[in-house]
Enzyme design. Structure first.
Site, PDB file in Angstrom:
ATOM      1  N   HIS A  20       0.811  -1.091   0.163  1.00  0.00           N
ATOM      2  CA  HIS A  20       0.148   0.027   0.059  1.00  0.00           C
ATOM      3  C   HIS A  20       0.884   1.176   0.121  1.00  0.00           C
ATOM      4  CE1 HIS A  20      -3.222   2.601   0.764  1.00  0.00           C
ATOM      5  NE2 HIS A  20      -2.772   3.133   1.975  1.00  0.00           N
ATOM      6  N   ASP A  28      10.863   5.072 -20.043  1.00  0.00           N
ATOM      7  CA  ASP A  28      11.434   4.786 -21.427  1.00  0.00           C
ATOM      8  C   ASP A  28      12.791   4.134 -21.396  1.00  0.00           C
ATOM      9  OD1 ASP A  28      13.199   6.974 -21.112  1.00  0.00           O
ATOM     10  OD2 ASP A  28      11.485   8.119 -21.760  1.00  0.00           O
ATOM     11  N   HIS A  99       9.059  17.271 -15.191  1.00  0.00           N
ATOM     12  CA  HIS A  99      10.074  16.022 -15.290  1.00  0.00           C
ATOM     13  C   HIS A  99      11.109  16.037 -14.144  1.00  0.00           C
ATOM     14  CE1 HIS A  99      11.595  12.502 -17.245  1.00  0.00           C
ATOM     15  NE2 HIS A  99      12.877  12.965 -17.461  1.00  0.00           N
ATOM     16  N   TYR A 121       9.422  11.292 -22.861  1.00  0.00           N
ATOM     17  CA  TYR A 121       8.851  11.453 -21.527  1.00  0.00           C
ATOM     18  C   TYR A 121       7.635  10.745 -21.141  1.00  0.00           C
ATOM     19  CZ  TYR A 121      11.198  15.962 -21.926  1.00  0.00           C
ATOM     20  OH  TYR A 121      12.439  17.085 -22.026  1.00  0.00           O
ATOM     21  N   ASN A 123       7.586   8.196 -19.267  1.00  0.00           N
ATOM     22  CA  ASN A 123       7.719   7.568 -17.976  1.00  0.00           C
ATOM     23  C   ASN A 123       6.596   8.002 -16.949  1.00  0.00           C
ATOM     24  OD1 ASN A 123      10.757   7.428 -18.690  1.00  0.00           O
ATOM     25  ND2 ASN A 123      10.618   9.574 -18.497  1.00  0.00           N
TER      26      ASN A 123
END
Length: 129
Positions: A20, A28, A99, A121, A123
């Site tokens: 949890h 990437d 980012h 980007y 990710n």
């Protein structure tokens, strides 16, 4: 012998440790390496597999409470790509941040799965519910 679902033992071992509110990074192919967290590298060739391939594989057995993505993803990618990602994380709270901020979250994750994704980007950090 496993016949269905995720067959990769390293991914299964990583997913089994997530509890949890723990986080998992899907990245990437160009995403940096962090020595303090376990990394499973799945890169084979360009875009095999992608972040969305891995996300689809884990969704059935991983309850996502929230997903973090970089605001640059939404600025750098065309609408069809953004729509595919939106569909893939449908039902999850999406948090968008620069980012640089996203990468600051990485060391607190349980692990990172690096894909061969070439989408800029692409990710995401998935936080378990």
């Amino acid at each position: 012998m496993l016949k269905t679902g995720i067959l990769n033992p390293a991914i299964l071992r990583l997913l089994a440790r997530i509890r949890h509110t723990n986080a998992l990074v899907l990245a990437d192919r160009g995403f940096p390496f962090w020595p303090e967290i376990e990394t499973v590298d799945l890169t084979l060739t360009d875009d095999i597999p992608t972040v969305l391939d891995v996300l689809a594989a884990i969704r059935s057995n991983f309850e996502i409470g929230e997903a973090h993505m970089a605001e640059e993803f939404f600025r750098e990618n065309p609408p069809p790509v953004r729509e595919r990602y939106g569909e893939a994380i449908k039902g999850c709270k999406l948090l968008i941040e620069p980012h640089v901020q996203l990468k600051k979250r990485v060391p607190t994750a349980i692990g990172l799965i690096r894909t061969a994704d070439t989408i800029p980007y692409s990710n995401m950090i998935l936080v378990s519910a």
